[in-house]
Design a protein around this motif. Structure first.
Motif, PDB file in Angstrom:
ATOM      1  N   LYS A 105       0.272  -4.120 -24.591  1.00 40.56           N
ATOM      2  CA  LYS A 105      -0.548  -4.353 -23.409  1.00 40.56           C
ATOM      3  C   LYS A 105      -0.301  -3.192 -22.544  1.00 40.56           C
ATOM      4  O   LYS A 105      -1.417  -3.203 -21.900  1.00 40.56           O
ATOM      5  N   ASP A 106       0.888  -2.806 -22.235  1.00 39.04           N
ATOM      6  CA  ASP A 106       1.246  -1.928 -21.359  1.00 39.04           C
ATOM      7  C   ASP A 106       0.461  -0.782 -21.704  1.00 39.04           C
ATOM      8  O   ASP A 106      -0.248   0.235 -20.887  1.00 39.04           O
TER       9      ASP A 106
ATOM     10  N   VAL B 193       0.946  -1.161   0.022  1.00 38.27           N
ATOM     11  CA  VAL B 193       0.127   0.103  -0.024  1.00 38.27           C
ATOM     12  C   VAL B 193       0.703   1.381  -0.140  1.00 38.27           C
ATOM     13  O   VAL B 193       0.459   2.102  -0.809  1.00 38.27           O
ATOM     14  N   ARG B 194       2.049   1.296   0.811  1.00 38.81           N
ATOM     15  CA  ARG B 194       2.708   2.345   1.034  1.00 38.81           C
ATOM     16  C   ARG B 194       3.606   2.542  -0.716  1.00 38.81           C
ATOM     17  O   ARG B 194       3.855   3.595  -1.191  1.00 38.81           O
ATOM     18  N   GLU B 195       3.882   1.464  -1.151  1.00 36.28           N
ATOM     19  CA  GLU B 195       4.799   1.510  -2.249  1.00 36.28           C
ATOM     20  C   GLU B 195       3.938   1.788  -3.571  1.00 36.28           C
ATOM     21  O   GLU B 195       4.635   2.372  -4.523  1.00 36.28           O
ATOM     22  N   ILE B 196       2.768   1.245  -3.637  1.00 37.04           N
ATOM     23  CA  ILE B 196       1.984   1.327  -4.915  1.00 37.04           C
ATOM     24  C   ILE B 196       0.568   2.166  -4.463  1.00 37.04           C
ATOM     25  O   ILE B 196      -0.302   1.362  -4.474  1.00 37.04           O
TER      26      ILE B 196
ATOM     27  N   ALA C 126     -10.279  -7.481 -15.612  1.00 35.55           N
ATOM     28  CA  ALA C 126     -11.206  -8.246 -16.527  1.00 35.55           C
ATOM     29  C   ALA C 126     -11.054  -8.086 -17.988  1.00 35.55           C
ATOM     30  O   ALA C 126     -11.014  -9.078 -18.818  1.00 35.55           O
ATOM     31  N   LYS C 127     -10.996  -6.892 -18.239  1.00 35.32           N
ATOM     32  CA  LYS C 127     -10.696  -6.564 -19.906  1.00 35.32           C
ATOM     33  C   LYS C 127      -9.645  -7.307 -20.321  1.00 35.32           C
ATOM     34  O   LYS C 127      -9.486  -7.608 -21.494  1.00 35.32           O
ATOM     35  N   MET C 128      -8.200  -7.220 -19.705  1.00 35.71           N
ATOM     36  CA  MET C 128      -7.064  -7.736 -20.050  1.00 35.71           C
ATOM     37  C   MET C 128      -6.819  -9.018 -19.686  1.00 35.71           C
ATOM     38  O   MET C 128      -5.796  -9.528 -20.030  1.00 35.71           O
ATOM     39  N   GLY C 129      -7.736  -9.660 -18.905  1.00 34.43           N
ATOM     40  CA  GLY C 129      -7.689 -11.204 -19.038  1.00 34.43           C
ATOM     41  C   GLY C 129      -6.619 -11.650 -17.685  1.00 34.43           C
ATOM     42  O   GLY C 129      -6.424 -12.571 -17.425  1.00 34.43           O
ATOM     43  N   TYR C 130      -6.517 -10.442 -16.691  1.00 38.09           N
ATOM     44  CA  TYR C 130      -5.620 -10.939 -15.253  1.00 38.09           C
ATOM     45  C   TYR C 130      -6.654 -11.540 -14.288  1.00 38.09           C
ATOM     46  O   TYR C 130      -8.058 -11.214 -14.528  1.00 38.09           O
ATOM     47  N   LYS C 131      -6.096 -12.589 -13.580  1.00 37.51           N
ATOM     48  CA  LYS C 131      -7.051 -12.943 -12.494  1.00 37.51           C
ATOM     49  C   LYS C 131      -7.475 -12.096 -11.485  1.00 37.51           C
ATOM     50  O   LYS C 131      -8.600 -12.184 -11.073  1.00 37.51           O
ATOM     51  N   THR C 132      -6.456 -11.198 -10.998  1.00 40.69           N
ATOM     52  CA  THR C 132      -7.053 -10.123  -9.900  1.00 40.69           C
ATOM     53  C   THR C 132      -6.186  -8.651 -10.427  1.00 40.69           C
ATOM     54  O   THR C 132      -5.426  -8.969 -11.398  1.00 40.69           O
ATOM     55  N   HIS C 133      -6.899  -7.748  -9.955  1.00 43.94           N
ATOM     56  CA  HIS C 133      -6.238  -6.447 -10.268  1.00 43.94           C
ATOM     57  C   HIS C 133      -4.947  -6.320  -9.658  1.00 43.94           C
ATOM     58  O   HIS C 133      -4.166  -5.235 -10.087  1.00 43.94           O
ATOM     59  N   SER C 134      -4.362  -7.242  -8.904  1.00 46.25           N
ATOM     60  CA  SER C 134      -2.977  -6.829  -8.520  1.00 46.25           C
ATOM     61  C   SER C 134      -1.943  -7.013  -9.455  1.00 46.25           C
ATOM     62  O   SER C 134      -0.999  -6.489  -9.508  1.00 46.25           O
TER      63      SER C 134
ATOM     64  N   ARG D 174       1.985  -4.045 -12.982  1.00 47.45           N
ATOM     65  CA  ARG D 174       2.267  -3.339 -14.517  1.00 47.45           C
ATOM     66  C   ARG D 174       2.401  -1.793 -14.524  1.00 47.45           C
ATOM     67  O   ARG D 174       3.119  -1.283 -14.958  1.00 47.45           O
ATOM     68  N   ILE D 175       1.223  -1.342 -13.560  1.00 46.23           N
ATOM     69  CA  ILE D 175       1.155   0.139 -13.500  1.00 46.23           C
ATOM     70  C   ILE D 175       2.262   0.586 -12.744  1.00 46.23           C
ATOM     71  O   ILE D 175       3.193   1.613 -13.323  1.00 46.23           O
ATOM     72  N   TRP D 176       2.946   0.142 -11.701  1.00 39.64           N
ATOM     73  CA  TRP D 176       4.351   0.472 -10.889  1.00 39.64           C
ATOM     74  C   TRP D 176       5.406   0.230 -11.838  1.00 39.64           C
ATOM     75  O   TRP D 176       6.340   0.987 -12.026  1.00 39.64           O
ATOM     76  N   ALA D 177       5.583  -0.794 -12.701  1.00 42.69           N
ATOM     77  CA  ALA D 177       6.574  -1.171 -13.722  1.00 42.69           C
ATOM     78  C   ALA D 177       6.797  -0.006 -14.912  1.00 42.69           C
ATOM     79  O   ALA D 177       8.137   0.501 -14.818  1.00 42.69           O
ATOM     80  N   ILE D 178       5.619   0.246 -15.324  1.00 47.66           N
ATOM     81  CA  ILE D 178       5.740   1.315 -16.257  1.00 47.66           C
ATOM     82  C   ILE D 178       5.800   2.786 -15.656  1.00 47.66           C
ATOM     83  O   ILE D 178       6.522   3.487 -16.113  1.00 47.66           O
ATOM     84  N   LYS D 179       5.577   2.949 -14.348  1.00 44.44           N
ATOM     85  CA  LYS D 179       5.869   4.177 -13.789  1.00 44.44           C
ATOM     86  C   LYS D 179       7.324   4.359 -13.484  1.00 44.44           C
ATOM     87  O   LYS D 179       7.981   5.356 -13.599  1.00 44.44           O
ATOM     88  N   ASP D 180       8.086   3.099 -13.134  1.00 47.47           N
ATOM     89  CA  ASP D 180       9.601   3.182 -13.006  1.00 47.47           C
ATOM     90  C   ASP D 180      10.273   3.554 -14.235  1.00 47.47           C
ATOM     91  O   ASP D 180      11.172   4.305 -14.345  1.00 47.47           O
ATOM     92  N   GLU D 181       9.652   2.947 -15.608  1.00 46.71           N
ATOM     93  CA  GLU D 181       9.918   3.088 -16.777  1.00 46.71           C
ATOM     94  C   GLU D 181       9.949   4.492 -17.194  1.00 46.71           C
ATOM     95  O   GLU D 181      10.680   5.133 -17.752  1.00 46.71           O
ATOM     96  N   PHE D 182       8.830   5.004 -16.842  1.00 46.71           N
ATOM     97  CA  PHE D 182       8.514   6.694 -17.296  1.00 46.71           C
ATOM     98  C   PHE D 182       9.692   7.580 -16.448  1.00 46.71           C
ATOM     99  O   PHE D 182      10.263   8.462 -17.131  1.00 46.71           O
TER     100      PHE D 182
END
Length: 280
Positions: free
Chosen positions: A232-233, A154-157, A251-259, A264-272
């Motif tokens: 995908k990202d 929760v603190r990190e993301i 649900a739209k992207m086929g992930y089992k859970t929102h985690s 992916r959001i966090w990884a893209i944020k690091d890339e940004f």
């Protein structure tokens, strides 16, 4: 009579928490304030027992305990600054765990109430003492339940859904961290806005103080970053820009859970951030 004769789902088990609350917290709980501070008076009164079994009792003790517990999670602000989407908010309301942790820390549980003298009046705990003890109890509860990883995440993301969207300092600080400085001309451009779809107005990419040249520069900056992303990202972030929640995107992207989407959001944020530093 001892604690083992009380069913686990009996709200009487939360009475020690009521007596542990500092006076300032109890002041905002009208139902809890109706209970005498003498346990024997409560135990022999059908009216008080009915109060303890009421929804109002449960709501107030959950809310008051959450306010006492939440500051020890290591997050900024109060529990009221967060929504029930936030895992830390949900943990603050796990009242049985905090009642158990408090009893484990100082022995203040239902059995302690049964051991009181028949006419003994329970004094209010000093606020600083209650805060210090609850801090230890919270750490005990987190360790026993294995919740440290949840709080670290929760603190990190953090995400927008975690916060009540009003002008609190906590929410504004989150918004500021979500923004990045591009240059003297292009200031405070959000990640959500950088990664909007092609129909997004360039006027949404900059603050009011940015000139036309600066806005065009921001648009080009965003487009060049988008070229670094996988399809995908890019789709995930465009769905976010459209206002979809993590669950809906999953649900739209086929992930089992929102985690998975959050990671992916966090990884893209690091890339940004890496891309932005390269462009300085």
């Amino acid at each position: 009579m001892n604690q083992y004769s009380i069913p686990r789902n009996n709200p009487l088990r939360y009475l020690p928490l009521v007596y542990f609350l500092p006076a300032e917290l109890l002041a905002g709980s009208p139902t809890l304030r109706t209970l005498p501070r003498c346990f024997s008076e409560v135990a022999k009164s059908e009216t008080h027992i009915a109060t303890i079994r009421s929804d109002q009792f449960l709501n107030e003790i959950m809310m008051a305990t959450a306010r006492l517990v939440f500051p020890h999670f290591g997050l900024r602000g109060w529990v009221e600054h967060y929504t029930d989407y936030c895992p830390a908010w949900a943990l603050a309301y796990v009242t049985p765990a905090w009642a158990k942790a408090l009893e484990g820390e100082i022995g203040w549980g239902l059995q302690a109430l049964f051991d009181l003298r028949k006419d003994e009046y329970i004094l209010f705990f000093e606020p600083e003492y209650a805060k210090e003890v609850m801090g230890r109890a919270v750490q005990r509860g987190i360790t026993e339940q294995g919740w440290q990883g949840i709080l670290d995440t929760v603190r990190e993301i953090p995400c927008h859904e975690d916060f009540e969207p009003y002008g609190s300092r906590v929410y504004l600080d989150f918004r500021r961290k979500w923004y990045h400085t591009r240059s003297k001309k292009v200031k405070m451009v959000s990640l959500d806005q950088y990664l909007a779809d092609e129909t997004h107005s360039i006027h949404d990419l900059a603050t009011d103080s940015v000139d036309i040249a600066g806005m065009v520069e921001a648009e080009d900056f965003a487009e060049r970053f988008k070229e670094r992303l996988s399809e995908k990202d890019l789709e995930i972030l465009e769905l976010r820009a459209e206002g979809h929640t993590f669950e809906r995107i999953a649900a739209k992207m086929g992930y089992k859970t929102h985690s998975g989407v959050m990671k992916r959001i966090w990884a893209i944020k690091d890339e940004f951030i890496k891309y932005e530093n390269e462009q300085q």
